[in-house]
Design a protein around this motif. Structure first.
Motif, PDB file in Angstrom:
ATOM      1  N   ASP A  27      -3.600 -10.086  -1.096  1.00 51.41           N
ATOM      2  CA  ASP A  27      -3.996  -8.690  -1.280  1.00 51.41           C
ATOM      3  C   ASP A  27      -2.808  -7.826  -1.696  1.00 51.41           C
ATOM      4  O   ASP A  27      -2.915  -6.984  -2.587  1.00 51.41           O
ATOM      5  N   PHE A  28      -1.656  -8.019  -1.046  1.00 49.89           N
ATOM      6  CA  PHE A  28      -0.471  -7.244  -1.367  1.00 49.89           C
ATOM      7  C   PHE A  28      -0.010  -7.535  -2.793  1.00 49.89           C
ATOM      8  O   PHE A  28       0.329  -6.621  -3.545  1.00 49.89           O
ATOM      9  N   THR A  41      -0.960   4.042  -8.321  1.00 52.73           N
ATOM     10  CA  THR A  41       0.342   4.686  -8.144  1.00 52.73           C
ATOM     11  C   THR A  41       0.946   4.211  -6.823  1.00 52.73           C
ATOM     12  O   THR A  41       0.264   3.576  -6.004  1.00 52.73           O
ATOM     13  N   ASN A  42       2.206   4.549  -6.602  1.00 53.51           N
ATOM     14  CA  ASN A  42       2.829   4.227  -5.309  1.00 53.51           C
ATOM     15  C   ASN A  42       2.059   4.887  -4.172  1.00 53.51           C
ATOM     16  O   ASN A  42       1.889   4.291  -3.108  1.00 53.51           O
ATOM     17  N   ASP A  43       1.590   6.106  -4.400  1.00 54.57           N
ATOM     18  CA  ASP A  43       0.810   6.794  -3.367  1.00 54.57           C
ATOM     19  C   ASP A  43      -0.499   6.064  -3.085  1.00 54.57           C
ATOM     20  O   ASP A  43      -0.927   5.974  -1.925  1.00 54.57           O
ATOM     21  N   ASP A  44      -1.143   5.535  -4.128  1.00 57.78           N
ATOM     22  CA  ASP A  44      -2.369   4.760  -3.930  1.00 57.78           C
ATOM     23  C   ASP A  44      -2.094   3.554  -3.038  1.00 57.78           C
ATOM     24  O   ASP A  44      -2.856   3.274  -2.107  1.00 57.78           O
ATOM     25  N   ILE A  45      -1.008   2.848  -3.312  1.00 60.21           N
ATOM     26  CA  ILE A  45      -0.659   1.660  -2.524  1.00 60.21           C
ATOM     27  C   ILE A  45      -0.355   2.066  -1.086  1.00 60.21           C
ATOM     28  O   ILE A  45      -0.814   1.427  -0.139  1.00 60.21           O
ATOM     29  N   ARG A  46       0.407   3.131  -0.928  1.00 58.26           N
ATOM     30  CA  ARG A  46       0.736   3.617   0.416  1.00 58.26           C
ATOM     31  C   ARG A  46      -0.542   3.929   1.191  1.00 58.26           C
ATOM     32  O   ARG A  46      -0.693   3.530   2.349  1.00 58.26           O
ATOM     33  N   VAL A  48      -3.595   2.724   0.732  1.00 61.08           N
ATOM     34  CA  VAL A  48      -4.309   1.477   1.047  1.00 61.08           C
ATOM     35  C   VAL A  48      -3.673   0.798   2.252  1.00 61.08           C
ATOM     36  O   VAL A  48      -4.359   0.371   3.185  1.00 61.08           O
ATOM     37  N   LEU A  49      -2.337   0.712   2.252  1.00 58.96           N
ATOM     38  CA  LEU A  49      -1.643   0.032   3.344  1.00 58.96           C
ATOM     39  C   LEU A  49      -1.749   0.797   4.662  1.00 58.96           C
ATOM     40  O   LEU A  49      -1.947   0.192   5.719  1.00 58.96           O
ATOM     41  N   THR A  54      -3.879   1.009  10.116  1.00 58.29           N
ATOM     42  CA  THR A  54      -4.084   2.089  11.070  1.00 58.29           C
ATOM     43  C   THR A  54      -5.066   1.617  12.146  1.00 58.29           C
ATOM     44  O   THR A  54      -6.073   1.015  11.844  1.00 58.29           O
ATOM     45  N   VAL A  55      -4.697   1.895  13.384  1.00 63.83           N
ATOM     46  CA  VAL A  55      -5.533   1.496  14.515  1.00 63.83           C
ATOM     47  C   VAL A  55      -6.035   2.760  15.211  1.00 63.83           C
ATOM     48  O   VAL A  55      -5.242   3.657  15.505  1.00 63.83           O
TER      49      VAL A  55
END
Length: 62
Positions: A27-28, A41-46, A48-49, A54-55
Motif C-alpha cells: 500500500d505504501f 500530493t504529499n498532503d494527500d499521502i499524509r 491517508v497515513l 489513527t486510533v
C-alpha cells in the motif's frame, strides 16, 4: 520539486528503509508511485497515513 527529482527522492527514501531491513508495505509503495506520477500530493499521502494509523479519533504519536 520537479517530478524527476521527486521520484529520485522517493527511491532514495525507500532504499534507505530497505537497507535498515524494513520492507515497505504494498500500500505504501502504491502511494509513493501515485505521488511520483503526480496523482497525489504529499498532503494527500499524509492524510491517508494519518487516517490509517489513527486510533479512536486520536492521531498516533511517535
Amino acid at each position: 520539486m520537479k517530478k524527476a527529482d521527486n521520484g529520485k527522492a522517493w527511491d532514495y527514501a525507500i532504499g534507505i528503509v530497505q537497507v535498515e531491513g524494513i520492507k515497505p508495505s504494498k500500500d505504501f509503495l502504491e502511494l509513493a508511485e501515485k505521488e511520483k506520477r503526480g496523482e497525489l500530493t504529499n498532503d494527500d499521502i499524509r492524510n491517508v497515513l494519518v487516517k490509517k494509523y489513527t486510533v479512536s479519533g486520536e492521531p498516533a504519536h511517535a
